[in-house]
Scaffold this active site. Structure first.
Site, PDB file in Angstrom:
ATOM      1  N   GLU A   1      27.750   9.506  95.459  1.00  0.00           N
ATOM      2  CA  GLU A   1      28.460   8.746  96.494  1.00  0.00           C
ATOM      3  C   GLU A   1      29.965   8.705  96.246  1.00  0.00           C
ATOM      4  OE1 GLU A   1      26.876   5.253  98.238  1.00  0.00           O
ATOM      5  OE2 GLU A   1      24.821   5.724  97.637  1.00  0.00           O
TER       6      GLU A   1
ATOM      7  N   GLU B   1      36.818  12.142  90.901  1.00  0.00           N
ATOM      8  CA  GLU B   1      37.940  12.919  91.424  1.00  0.00           C
ATOM      9  C   GLU B   1      38.208  12.596  92.891  1.00  0.00           C
ATOM     10  OE1 GLU B   1      36.546  14.295  87.780  1.00  0.00           O
ATOM     11  OE2 GLU B   1      35.368  14.158  89.629  1.00  0.00           O
TER      12      GLU B   1
ATOM     13  N   GLN C   1      27.257   3.472  69.905  1.00  0.00           N
ATOM     14  CA  GLN C   1      27.908   3.693  68.613  1.00  0.00           C
ATOM     15  C   GLN C   1      27.686   2.510  67.667  1.00  0.00           C
ATOM     16  OE1 GLN C   1      29.252   6.555  68.016  1.00  0.00           O
ATOM     17  NE2 GLN C   1      30.108   6.202  65.974  1.00  0.00           N
TER      18      GLN C   1
END
Length: 389
Positions: free
Chosen positions: A363, A367, A336
């Site tokens: 790997e 979650e 940005q």
């Protein structure tokens, strides 16, 4: 509590930093050019040449035990080295390494697989992930059926790193359907010439994993790595061998990216002012700097626990989760700050953008790391406050 590097650690770190600056960074523009043309950024011969150049200075098998000709470095030192290698996107790894579970091989297997892999004569790959078994490794469906003194393997593996280049695979298959992951998974060492095939998987990054297909691949009993039925334990040992090393490399990438952002902010002018004078840019730089330092200490703490022979799984999950999240936020800010140029392939920012996105998936996804961390805290396996709590 001493955060000072020892003389040896500093010397090793500085050598790798110099190697990266002299041998790898100058290749970056050529790597980008090749990748834009759909070619490998570094050929196999070039990688080997670089590895041998590093070997001349003693850098060979950085984590390989000394009795096998390696350096046998500590986990903390390995993390520091990965951070230095992360300062460039040129794909490089030191030679002389072998998958940690290959050290479970018997003497005959060590001569056939382990030692030639360490020397660079052979290439391996690790295959447990399947189309229906990614994060849930216990859901694998590849089978190995006993036929006399042989085993017949059928199934498919996917997203296998190095699967297109490997000449043998450590493949995990169900040998006892009733037991499944609880004593019914076995690891086999299978040469490519035994009949398995690989197919390239195109990704958004420059990483090219493979799908492996096993159709009635016959292997003798002697190809079992470890013990029959104990393969899932080996698989978890491989997966957890050094999760901290993935965010460790991201440290170097983020250092380089933030440096690029600072240089650009101090030279780019808009509306009569350098953009470094604008609060929006200052906050991006400040947040990135804080997150980088937090990541550094999470990684080094996890590595320190490994060296102390502590159960480091919780610390490694925290480092992996934080590293994946923050590295992606940092590279997004840097892109940005560079505006339209950051989005082009003239600069390496977008290349890092694609590469670092993978850190949140392979790997152990974000979650899965959250699941592990939450479970440890909720069940009291780890106390709030950690080692100093």
């Amino acid at each position: 509590m001493d955060f000072t590097l020892s003389t040896e650690e500093r010397e090793v770190r500085d050598w790798v930093r110099t190697f990266v600056q002299r041998e790898l960074v100058p290749r970056e523009q050529e790597v980008l050019r090749r990748e834009r043309a759909g070619q490998p950024g570094v050929t196999a011969d070039e990688l080997k040449e670089l590895q041998l150049k590093a070997k001349e200075s003693g850098f060979w098998g950085v984590l390989t035990p000394e009795e096998y000709g390696g350096m046998g470095l500590s986990a903390v030192m390995a993390a520091l080295l990965e951070a230095e290698l992360g300062r460039t996107f040129v794909p490089f790894r030191f030679g002389g390494a072998a998958d940690n579970i290959l050290f479970h091989a018997n003497e005959e297997q060590k001569q056939t697989y382990l030692l030639p892999t360490i020397s660079g004569e052979r290439k391996s790959c690790f295959a447990i992930t399947e189309p229906g078994a990614g994060s849930d490794a216990k859901a694998i469906r590849t089978t190995a059926r006993k036929d006399g003194s042989d085993w017949i393997i059928n199934g498919e593996k996917t997203f296998i790193t190095g699967g297109n280049e490997a000449d043998f695979v450590m493949v995990f298959a169900i040998t006892d359907p009733e037991k499944g992951a609880n004593g019914g998974v076995t690891c086999f060492l299978v040469d490519r010439e035994m009949g398995w095939k690989s197919e390239y998987i195109d990704t958004m990054g420059e990483w090219g994993p493979a799908a492996l297909v096993f159709q009635d691949v016959r292997v003798p009993e002697s190809q079992i790595l470890g013990e029959e039925g104990r393969g899932f334990e080996l698989a978890m040992q491989w997966i957890g061998q050094g999760r901290y090393l993935l965010p460790a490399r991201a440290i170097g990438s983020c250092e380089r990216l933030i440096t690029m952002a600072i240089e650009h902010a101090n030279t780019r002018e808009t509306f009569g002012q350098k953009i470094a004078e604008r609060q929006a840019i200052q906050w991006m730089i400040a947040d990135s700097g804080v997150e980088l330092e937090a990541l550094r200490w999470l990684v080094l703490h996890a590595a320190w626990q490994v060296d102390q022979k502590m159960d480091s799984r919780h610390a490694q999950s925290m480092a992996k989760l934080y590293g994946g999240q923050k590295a992606n936020e940092i590279v997004d800010r840097v892109l940005q700050i560079h505006g339209g140029m950051g989005y082009t392939r003239e600069l390496p920012v977008e290349r890092w953008y694609r590469e670092l996105r993978l850190l949140r998936i392979y790997e152990g996804t974000d979650e899965i790391q959250r699941r592990t961390i939450a479970r440890n805290l909720l069940k009291g396996h780890v106390k709030v406050g950690g080692a100093l709590g």
